[in-house]
Design a protein around this motif. Structure first.
Motif, PDB file in Angstrom:
ATOM      1  N   UNK A 240       2.314  13.812 -23.607  1.00 20.54           N
ATOM      2  CA  UNK A 240       3.159  14.690 -24.398  1.00 20.54           C
ATOM      3  C   UNK A 240       4.014  15.547 -23.480  1.00 20.54           C
ATOM      4  N   UNK A 241       5.232  15.809 -23.924  1.00 21.03           N
ATOM      5  CA  UNK A 241       6.146  16.659 -23.167  1.00 21.03           C
ATOM      6  C   UNK A 241       6.332  17.967 -23.924  1.00 21.03           C
ATOM      7  N   UNK A 242       6.091  19.062 -23.214  1.00 17.98           N
ATOM      8  CA  UNK A 242       6.221  20.400 -23.775  1.00 17.98           C
ATOM      9  C   UNK A 242       7.382  21.118 -23.098  1.00 17.98           C
ATOM     10  N   UNK A 243       7.993  22.032 -23.823  1.00 18.74           N
ATOM     11  CA  UNK A 243       9.008  22.917 -23.265  1.00 18.74           C
ATOM     12  C   UNK A 243       8.445  24.327 -23.381  1.00 18.74           C
ATOM     13  N   UNK A 244       7.871  24.801 -22.298  1.00 23.44           N
ATOM     14  CA  UNK A 244       7.153  26.073 -22.312  1.00 23.44           C
ATOM     15  C   UNK A 244       8.100  27.217 -21.985  1.00 23.44           C
ATOM     16  N   UNK A 245       8.000  28.360 -22.676  1.00 17.41           N
ATOM     17  CA  UNK A 245       8.932  29.469 -22.413  1.00 17.41           C
ATOM     18  C   UNK A 245       8.805  30.059 -21.016  1.00 17.41           C
ATOM     19  N   UNK A 246       7.673  29.872 -20.338  1.00 14.62           N
ATOM     20  CA  UNK A 246       7.489  30.386 -18.975  1.00 14.62           C
ATOM     21  C   UNK A 246       7.665  29.290 -17.942  1.00 14.62           C
ATOM     22  N   UNK A 247       7.037  28.119 -18.170  1.00 13.47           N
ATOM     23  CA  UNK A 247       6.989  27.065 -17.144  1.00 13.47           C
ATOM     24  C   UNK A 247       8.060  26.014 -17.292  1.00 13.47           C
ATOM     25  N   UNK A 248       8.788  26.030 -18.379  1.00 12.13           N
ATOM     26  CA  UNK A 248       9.800  25.001 -18.576  1.00 12.13           C
ATOM     27  C   UNK A 248       9.176  23.704 -19.078  1.00 12.13           C
ATOM     28  N   UNK A 249       9.767  22.582 -18.708  1.00 11.99           N
ATOM     29  CA  UNK A 249       9.320  21.283 -19.219  1.00 11.99           C
ATOM     30  C   UNK A 249       8.112  20.772 -18.451  1.00 11.99           C
ATOM     31  N   UNK A 250       7.091  20.339 -19.204  1.00 11.64           N
ATOM     32  CA  UNK A 250       5.887  19.752 -18.619  1.00 11.64           C
ATOM     33  C   UNK A 250       5.547  18.477 -19.386  1.00 11.64           C
ATOM     34  N   UNK A 251       5.377  17.383 -18.678  1.00 14.32           N
ATOM     35  CA  UNK A 251       4.890  16.142 -19.266  1.00 14.32           C
ATOM     36  C   UNK A 251       3.454  15.957 -18.820  1.00 14.32           C
ATOM     37  N   UNK A 252       2.534  16.006 -19.776  1.00 10.50           N
ATOM     38  CA  UNK A 252       1.110  16.044 -19.471  1.00 10.50           C
ATOM     39  C   UNK A 252       0.384  14.892 -20.144  1.00 10.50           C
ATOM     40  N   UNK A 253      -0.630  14.375 -19.443  1.00 11.94           N
ATOM     41  CA  UNK A 253      -1.538  13.402 -20.037  1.00 11.94           C
ATOM     42  C   UNK A 253      -2.582  14.158 -20.837  1.00 11.94           C
ATOM     43  N   UNK A 254      -2.789  13.729 -22.075  1.00 11.89           N
ATOM     44  CA  UNK A 254      -3.771  14.366 -22.952  1.00 11.89           C
ATOM     45  C   UNK A 254      -5.001  13.458 -22.992  1.00 11.89           C
ATOM     46  N   UNK A 255      -6.040  13.863 -22.286  1.00 16.54           N
ATOM     47  CA  UNK A 255      -7.258  13.061 -22.179  1.00 16.54           C
ATOM     48  C   UNK A 255      -8.269  13.537 -23.212  1.00 16.54           C
ATOM     49  N   UNK A 256      -8.931  12.600 -23.879  1.00 12.14           N
ATOM     50  CA  UNK A 256      -9.905  12.935 -24.910  1.00 12.14           C
ATOM     51  C   UNK A 256     -11.249  12.319 -24.566  1.00 12.14           C
ATOM     52  N   UNK A 257     -12.302  13.144 -24.647  1.00 12.25           N
ATOM     53  CA  UNK A 257     -13.649  12.712 -24.289  1.00 12.25           C
ATOM     54  C   UNK A 257     -14.598  13.051 -25.433  1.00 12.25           C
ATOM     55  N   UNK A 258     -15.412  12.089 -25.823  1.00 10.61           N
ATOM     56  CA  UNK A 258     -16.382  12.343 -26.878  1.00 10.61           C
ATOM     57  C   UNK A 258     -17.519  13.213 -26.353  1.00 10.61           C
ATOM     58  N   UNK A 259     -18.161  13.923 -27.285  1.00 12.78           N
ATOM     59  CA  UNK A 259     -19.295  14.780 -26.966  1.00 12.78           C
ATOM     60  C   UNK A 259     -20.537  14.114 -27.554  1.00 12.78           C
ATOM     61  N   UNK A 260     -21.403  13.590 -26.706  1.00 14.47           N
ATOM     62  CA  UNK A 260     -22.527  12.782 -27.178  1.00 14.47           C
ATOM     63  C   UNK A 260     -23.436  13.546 -28.128  1.00 14.47           C
TER      64      UNK A 260
END
Length: 297
Positions: A240-260
């Motif tokens: 996902x790509x975010x446009x943050x008011x402080x950091x500007x544009x960030x393209x980040x991997x969104x990792x999801x992990x199950x909780x056993x």
């Protein structure tokens, strides 16, 4: 000669009482008859996609059975028949799983464990030690159950929100500041709708989920439109790509992990590719929030 079949009316959002029939009609409407092997026969089509008799032919079932499924007069079907329908409709893996869930023949049965909103102390401790990684614990309905300070810096001050409003899908549609974070809001919002539709199939008539769907349908026309499309998607790794008011544009991997220990919960972490501009922007954001040192990477 006109096709006798007409598209039934459907509500703007929320459970209709016949989710299986609604889903089958929506997916049938998506199929191109000519690509499915049915040439133009000159008959006027009153609805898009495959006719019922065409789907019945492809799935090797009776037209009456398709009618009864779509009208909610039956939800009974063998695994083989549902597989045939899924193949005929070219359903993706998430859509196939959703079909089986709605038909109450999904692996492991149709129910799921009761909602457990508490987060294990060790999991909270893990969040607190992830200084350089924005992370949260979410419920499958996208309720935010726990978060670290880095997630607050990146996304929102969840602690300042009433508990009932700590839901990523609700924030995506109804919170202007959260909405503005997305570089491509329509794409992100449609993904949210598909996730919510998938969860609604797993947990029909869950009051909190029904209330969320009803609120979003009443307040947002885009949600109403996309909800009616019956798209579904399960959890997966995203970028996902975010446009943050402080950091500007960030393209980040969104990792999801199950909780056993809590199958209805999952840990979500936001990471940037090494040595990328997004990693530098994330480092700057966390320094600004006082969460990391200049040596952190």
């Amino acid at each position: 000669m006109a096709d006798r079949e007409a598209a039934p009316p459907s509500g703007p959002a929320g459970p209709s009482g016949n989710e299986l029939g609604d889903f089958l009609r929506a997916r049938r409407a998506d199929r191109d008859p000519q690509r499915a092997g049915f040439p133009d026969d000159g008959r006027l089509r009153r609805v898009p996609g495959l006719r019922r008799e065409e789907l019945a032919y492809l799935a090797h079932v009776s037209v009456d059975y398709i009618v009864r499924l779509e009208q909610g007069r039956t939800r009974r079907g063998s695994r083989a028949v549902l597989d045939a329908l899924a193949d005929a409709l070219h359903l993706a893996a998430d859509e196939r799983a959703y079909l089986f869930t709605l038909a109450e023949v999904a692996p492991g049965g149709s129910g799921r464990p009761p909602v457990r909103s508490e987060v294990a102390p060790r999991l909270r401790q893990l969040l607190d030690t992830m200084h350089d990684v924005p992370a949260m614990v979410l419920h499958r309905g996208m309720d935010v159950l726990a978060w670290n300070r880095a997630a607050t810096a990146l996304l929102a001050d969840f602690g300042a929100l009433p508990p009932a409003e700590r839901n990523l899908i609700r924030l995506t549609f109804l919170d202007a500041d959260f909405r503005a974070l997305y570089a491509d809001w329509p794409r992100a919002a449609r993904e949210c709708v598909a996730v919510l539709r998938m969860e609604a199939g797993r947990t029909p008539h869950e009051p909190a989920l029904d209330a969320l769907i009803g609120e979003l349908g009443a307040r947002d026309p885009d949600f109403r439109m996309w909800w009616a499309e019956h798209q579904v998607r399960g959890p997966r790794q995203l970028t996902k790509t975010y446009v943050h008011p402080v950091a500007g544009e960030l393209t980040l991997d969104v990792q999801q992990f199950t909780v056993d220990t809590h199958p209805e919960q999952f840990l979500v972490a936001y990471t940037a590719p090494p040595d990328s501009p997004s990693q530098e922007a994330l480092r700057f954001l966390l320094q600004w929030a006082g969460l990391t040192s200049t040596q952190a990477g």
